[in-house]
Design a protein around this motif. Sequence first.
Motif, PDB file in Angstrom:
ATOM      1  N   ARG A   1      40.075  36.950  41.553  1.00  0.00           N
ATOM      2  CA  ARG A   1      39.385  35.689  41.253  1.00  0.00           C
ATOM      3  C   ARG A   1      40.320  34.499  41.378  1.00  0.00           C
ATOM      4  NH1 ARG A   1      38.994  32.844  36.570  1.00  0.00           N
ATOM      5  NH2 ARG A   1      40.139  34.488  35.490  1.00  0.00           N
ATOM      6  N   ARG A   2      41.429  34.534  40.692  1.00  0.00           N
ATOM      7  CA  ARG A   2      42.344  33.394  40.713  1.00  0.00           C
ATOM      8  C   ARG A   2      43.040  33.247  42.066  1.00  0.00           C
ATOM      9  NH1 ARG A   2      45.932  34.357  35.442  1.00  0.00           N
ATOM     10  NH2 ARG A   2      45.445  36.525  35.973  1.00  0.00           N
TER      11      ARG A   2
ATOM     12  N   ARG B   1      42.812  30.139  44.733  1.00  0.00           N
ATOM     13  CA  ARG B   1      43.995  29.380  45.154  1.00  0.00           C
ATOM     14  C   ARG B   1      44.061  29.264  46.661  1.00  0.00           C
ATOM     15  NH1 ARG B   1      47.540  29.635  48.867  1.00  0.00           N
ATOM     16  NH2 ARG B   1      47.740  31.883  48.529  1.00  0.00           N
TER      17      ARG B   1
ATOM     18  N   LEU C   1      36.487  30.569  40.862  1.00  0.00           N
ATOM     19  CA  LEU C   1      37.053  30.760  39.529  1.00  0.00           C
ATOM     20  C   LEU C   1      35.995  31.133  38.500  1.00  0.00           C
ATOM     21  CD1 LEU C   1      39.540  27.748  39.462  1.00  0.00           C
ATOM     22  CD2 LEU C   1      40.147  30.185  39.476  1.00  0.00           C
TER      23      LEU C   1
END
Length: 427
Positions: free
Chosen positions: A84-85, A89, A198
């Motif tokens: 997810r993160r 990014r 996110l």
Amino acid sequence: MSEPGGDIHDALYARVSRRLLPFLFLCYVAAYLDRVNVGFAKLQMQADLALSDTVYGIGAGIFFVGYFLFEVPSNLLLEKVGARRWIARIMISWGLVSAATMFASGPASFYLLRFLLGVAEAGFFPGVVLYLTYWYPARRRARIVALFMSGVAVAGVLGGPLSGWIMERFAGSSGLHGWQWLFLLEGIPSVVLGVWTLFYLDDSIRAARWLTDEQKSVLAQALTDEQGTQARLPLRRVFTSGRVWQLALVYFLFVMGLYGVSFWLPQLVRNSGVAAMVDIGLLTAIPYGIAAIVMVLAARHSDRTGERRWHTALAGCAGALGLLASVAYADNTVVALAALSLATAGILTTFPIFWSLPTALLGGTAAAAGIALINSVGNLAGFASPYLVGAIRDATGSTAAGMLVLAGSLVAGAIAVLTVPRPRGAA
């Protein structure tokens, strides 16, 4: 190829697919559009910035140098910090860099921005392929990867007309060229989708609040059942594994064909006698639309039969045949477009079926590093292919010889994939 409780499993995987695939598909459309819209920008920016075909080819391809250098570290970080993160990014940074390409003012800045775009995007595709292995067993994976990768085809369907329209509609607005507006407006969706990631993606089956505990157990068990067929190599051995490098070579040969078409398709259509930007955009949508249908149907057939290697090889040969025909009938728009449609469909169909091989053969850290290594080495062809075609065009005044080289690469890939070991349990 069947599984216990097939109907129950089908319904559960359908739910997982409804949750994950539309979103990941949108992300890949945005990613691929930002990667290859330089092919349309070329039709204006080449004259504005006084770029030769060789310079354009280097700039289009240098993306993959940054991509290569940061691909494996990116995928290992995804496994460490969570999908997810890390995917968020990647998407936010690539959207910002893609939009910044509007500030290119000559070869040096063009090279730099394309290199940084590769650094920013590194890890997205292999990261998603790895992420899908967290949810789907190998026997279901070709059709799932095909649905995800159809984002390439849809990016072509939507991107051609959209890019042509932006470049004509906004040319001169606020003192900016049409190609500058192209980079700006097509970079924004990636940033928006990155922020959305996110809040939307789950790192794993266990973290999915939209599944019951029983459903999580069923999905996890399906993955556990296939682990005995996968190689779980130590990280250092991934980089010396003959199997991994063999797969990387196969992928390199197919990617040569993919980016030869992706970066030069607008030019090939223009060469057939089409002049207007919007018309070029509409016509380039046709090969991608056909490819989207063919790749999904072929992947479903591959999953149903369990056969991977011959499906991939025959698709590669079809792509080569289409490229050869596009050269033979380059002056006839209708025939050339039909040939380019065959080429695009064949080339794109190789990829989702190919990716069923490494994801079935590798597991654990070996999967994270191996998938990334195969993808990064293979995508070096994204540098070699447009550079090669551009250099040949500068030397000969024609793209014909370049297309012949790409056709040869596809045939070599078709032969090479037949030497890859058959996954255990596959047909």
